[in-house]
Every structure is written in C-alpha cells, then in structure tokens.
Design an enzyme around this catalytic site. Structure first.
Site, mmCIF file in Angstrom:
data_model
loop_
_atom_site.group_PDB
_atom_site.id
_atom_site.type_symbol
_atom_site.label_atom_id
_atom_site.label_comp_id
_atom_site.label_asym_id
_atom_site.label_seq_id
_atom_site.Cartn_x
_atom_site.Cartn_y
_atom_site.Cartn_z
ATOM 1 N N ASN A 230 0.830 -1.207 0.000
ATOM 2 C CA ASN A 230 0.000 0.000 0.000
ATOM 3 C C ASN A 230 0.861 1.252 0.000
ATOM 4 O O ASN A 230 0.596 2.220 -0.723
ATOM 5 C CB ASN A 230 -0.912 0.024 1.224
ATOM 6 N N TYR B 62 -7.707 -12.713 2.066
ATOM 7 C CA TYR B 62 -8.548 -12.499 3.243
ATOM 8 C C TYR B 62 -9.862 -11.836 2.846
ATOM 9 O O TYR B 62 -9.973 -11.191 1.804
ATOM 10 C CB TYR B 62 -7.826 -11.709 4.336
ATOM 11 N N ASN C 189 2.561 -1.271 13.357
ATOM 12 C CA ASN C 189 1.459 -2.091 12.832
ATOM 13 C C ASN C 189 1.197 -3.326 13.694
ATOM 14 O O ASN C 189 1.236 -4.462 13.222
ATOM 15 C CB ASN C 189 1.757 -2.523 11.394
ATOM 16 N N LYS D 230 1.131 8.601 16.258
ATOM 17 C CA LYS D 230 -0.186 8.916 15.690
ATOM 18 C C LYS D 230 -1.220 8.883 16.809
ATOM 19 O O LYS D 230 -1.330 7.894 17.525
ATOM 20 C CB LYS D 230 -0.520 7.919 14.587
ATOM 21 N N ARG D 231 -1.997 9.963 16.911
ATOM 22 C CA ARG D 231 -2.895 10.136 18.051
ATOM 23 C C ARG D 231 -4.357 10.239 17.621
ATOM 24 O O ARG D 231 -5.167 10.876 18.273
ATOM 25 C CB ARG D 231 -2.463 11.361 18.847
ATOM 26 N N GLY E 164 -6.749 1.412 5.511
ATOM 27 C CA GLY E 164 -5.632 1.896 4.717
ATOM 28 C C GLY E 164 -5.098 3.257 5.102
ATOM 29 O O GLY E 164 -4.120 3.729 4.502
ATOM 30 N N GLY F 156 -3.519 4.352 7.844
ATOM 31 C CA GLY F 156 -2.189 4.361 8.435
ATOM 32 C C GLY F 156 -1.089 4.213 7.395
ATOM 33 O O GLY F 156 -0.054 4.881 7.468
ATOM 34 N N ASP F 157 -1.313 3.342 6.415
ATOM 35 C CA ASP F 157 -0.332 3.161 5.345
ATOM 36 C C ASP F 157 -0.222 4.429 4.500
ATOM 37 O O ASP F 157 0.872 4.847 4.115
ATOM 38 C CB ASP F 157 -0.736 1.986 4.449
ATOM 39 N N ASP G 252 -8.525 0.330 0.075
ATOM 40 C CA ASP G 252 -7.268 0.654 0.744
ATOM 41 C C ASP G 252 -6.413 1.638 -0.045
ATOM 42 O O ASP G 252 -5.477 2.219 0.501
ATOM 43 C CB ASP G 252 -6.433 -0.622 0.946
#
Length: 376
Positions: free
Chosen positions: A51, A103, A180, A238-239, A294, A296-297, A333
C-alpha cells in the site's frame, strides 16, 4: 546476492523507497453485515507495505515492492495490480509450492466490535520469506527501506529476516518502520508482540499509534513512547483525531523553524549525546470517512514523500494527514492521491485555515482550490 553476508554497501540508486512485506488479495463485501450474511465480494489488494509503495508511486516517487507470492492466479493479480500503480515489482519472487495469501473482511471500521476479518495466510508464500531467499542487493537499493511489524509476525523466518534488515550495517539506507501491531498474528507466533519494541529501536524512522503502543507494550502517552524509543532519529506518534506528535533529534546549530502557530511550533529539549530534541505537534483534519481502512499506510506514504522532498517536519505530517484523507474518503485501501501542487497548497495554509478544512469524497480533484474544501 542473497543473505546479509558482511556489510552491504549500496551502489548508486535510482529508487526512492523499497517496501518489503506480504501483500494479499482482499475480498471486499458487497454490502454491510456479518461475513456469514454477505452474499458476494469484490476483489481488491491489501498489504501494508505494498500500500505504501503504491501510494508513493502514485505520488510520483520511484518505489519498489519486494515480496513473495504463489505461482497462482492470485499472485499474478497482485503483481500486475501493484505494478499498475507504477511500482517496480521485479524483485518479487514466486513460490512454486505455497499459495498467495487472501482475506475477507466486513465493511465496518477495523476498530468496531462488529468488524470481522477472515485470513487465509497460514503457510503462505510470503510467510516463507527469510534471509536465505530475499534479494538483499534489491532490498537495500533505495534511499529508504520501509518495513512493518506485520512481516515480523508471519513466521520465525520472517522475524529473522526483519532482524537482519534492521541490523546496523555499512551503507544501510534510512530504515522506516511502521509498528502495525496485529494481536491476532502474534498469538502462537514466534514471539510476543514485545519483539516489536526491539525492532523499532533498531530503525531510523518509526510510526506508532498511541493505541497500539498501549496495547502492545503497556506504554501510555507520546512522551512515554519516545522514552521507550530513544534510538530512532524520528518517532511519529499517531494520536487519532488529536493529530500526530513527532519527536526528532537534530544536531546543535542552526535548524529550520516550522511555520505555523502555537499548536505546531516545535519545542526543543536536551537529549543524550548533546542533541536537541524537537517536538512537533500537528492537528488532524476533519474527514467525512467512507471506509476506515488503509489510512495508516497512506499517512506513512505521505510522511515519507515529504521526507524525500526535504520538507519541514510540520509539512511532512500534514502531507501524511492529506494522503490518509484521500484513502478515508474512498471505499478501498488505495486511491489516487491529490496532485502534488494541490497538496502543497493545502499544506501551506495557516493554522486557522488548516483547522477549518473538512474533506469529503471527491476532495482530491485537481481543479479544487483550498477554499472549496473548507467548511463554512
């Protein structure tokens, strides 16, 4: 050349970022509901590292993906689709025995209690990656090597590989690591999730969520996370809706100041070795979310893109937020990111204007000016 024999010196490279990890074929539901009730699924692709590679390539960078897929139709689909984004897939290896992982997931947010994912990745081709079968000269061919904790959780061989790739060595590229944390992968795996802390401390740039740091390590708060990760030059915490906090160590002497107001003005503090620690806080954007997958990526890709361009830390985080917003406002994603000049205009907004932004589906259209995506 395979394996980490000796120090791996890198030749001159034309690759910006190499991403290594498992990619799988994803089956997306045709409607909301339990997996047991969904009548049909559409096919997509999913994989944290691929990604990131796709997003970087779509943003104009030279990205490569290194992985392992089966000698099957799903493997063909992954290589062709990822390559279609402009990613170099020449280092992907085909396994004649093991299958490509797949998946199925529900349409709900990953953090929701009703979210379901059914993985069929045990014994996959990617889980057989090891120091013996990965092309090291291609893995170390970029300016940046991007890894994630997912790969380390796949098998004992994969964990050994990530340990080798994060080990200090002459000529090592900048190593980026997204923690992750995926608890379901570590149950019965080669080690407890605490191994992620060990791996993260060996890297140069680390992405970690406050929630996953608490879940994996029992560490609460950005400052405590930085204290547990003193070695990396840059730690991005990351918050969620609160935005992101970046800790970066700079040598004494002149340093560029981030533009902006109080909420993202860097504060400095002393670190061991005489370095000055810069803490940069950047608020998140308001986004009309279509699907919370997706992001975060995409954030990592945006941050890395701006890092490659040498932009200030504040701007790196803002580019991360914008890339994440592009993905959050589409069903899958991956998506086409905003044009670079469009993103740069939004990143350059003052703090007040940035705080007024609200992004929804279609916001990445190249002909939209910043004013057109602001809330009233």
């Amino acid at each position: 050349m395979s394996g980490p024999a000796g120090g791996t010196a890198r030749a001159a490279t034309t690759t910006d970022v190499v991403c290594l990890g498992e990619s799988m074929v994803t089956f997306l539901p045709s409607q909301p509901g339990r997996l047991a009730d969904v009548p049909s699924f559409g096919r997509g692709i999913g994989g944290a590292e691929s990604n990131v590679a796709c997003a970087l390539a779509a943003a104009g960078h030279r990205a490569a993906w290194v992985g392992r897929v089966g000698a099957d139709g799903f493997g063909d689909h992954l290589v062709e689709t990822i390559g279609g984004y402009g990613v170099d897939t020449s280092a992907v290896r085909r396994d004649p025995v093991r299958p490509t992982g797949i998946y199925f997931r529900t349409a709900t947010d990953r953090g929701a209690g009703a979210h379901e994912v059914a993985y069929y990745r045990a014994g996959s081709a990617a889980s057989a990656m090891s120091p013996a079968n990965v092309p090291y000269e291609e893995v170390f061919a970029g300016r940046v090597l991007h890894l994630s904790g997912i790969t380390a959780a796949l098998s004992a061989d994969c964990l050994e590989l990530v340990r080798e790739l994060t080990a200090p060595r002459p000529g090592r590229p900048l190593v980026s690591f997204d923690v992750n944390h995926r608890p379901h992968l570590w149950r019965g795996g080669p080690a407890d999730a605490s191994v992620l802390l060990e791996l993260a401390r060996r890297c140069d740039l680390v992405f970690v969520g406050e929630d996953e740091a608490e879940e994996a390590w029992g560490i609460v708060g950005a400052e405590a996370i930085r204290a547990a990760l003193p070695e990396p030059g840059v730690v991005v915490v990351k918050r969620g809706s609160a935005g992101a906090t970046v800790f970066s160590g700079l040598r004494p002497g002149p340093r560029s100041s981030n533009a902006g107001g109080a909420e993202n003005t860097p504060a400095s503090r002393s670190r061991e070795g005489g370095e000055a620690e810069v803490v940069t806080q950047v608020p998140a954007l308001r986004v009309d979310v279509v699907a919370a997958v997706g992001a975060g990526d995409a954030f990592a890709a945006g941050f890395l893109s701006a890092t490659l361009r040498g932009l200030p830390v504040r701007d790196r985080v803002r580019h991360g937020h914008l890339m994440a917003a592009a993905v959050l406002t589409v069903p899958g994603d991956l998506t086409e990111p905003p044009a670079r000049d469009h993103a740069d205009r939004l990143v350059a907004l003052d703090d007040e204007a940035w705080g007024r932004l609200r992004l929804g589906p279609g916001w990445t259209a190249a002909d939209r000016a910043p004013e057109e995506v602001r809330t009233p």
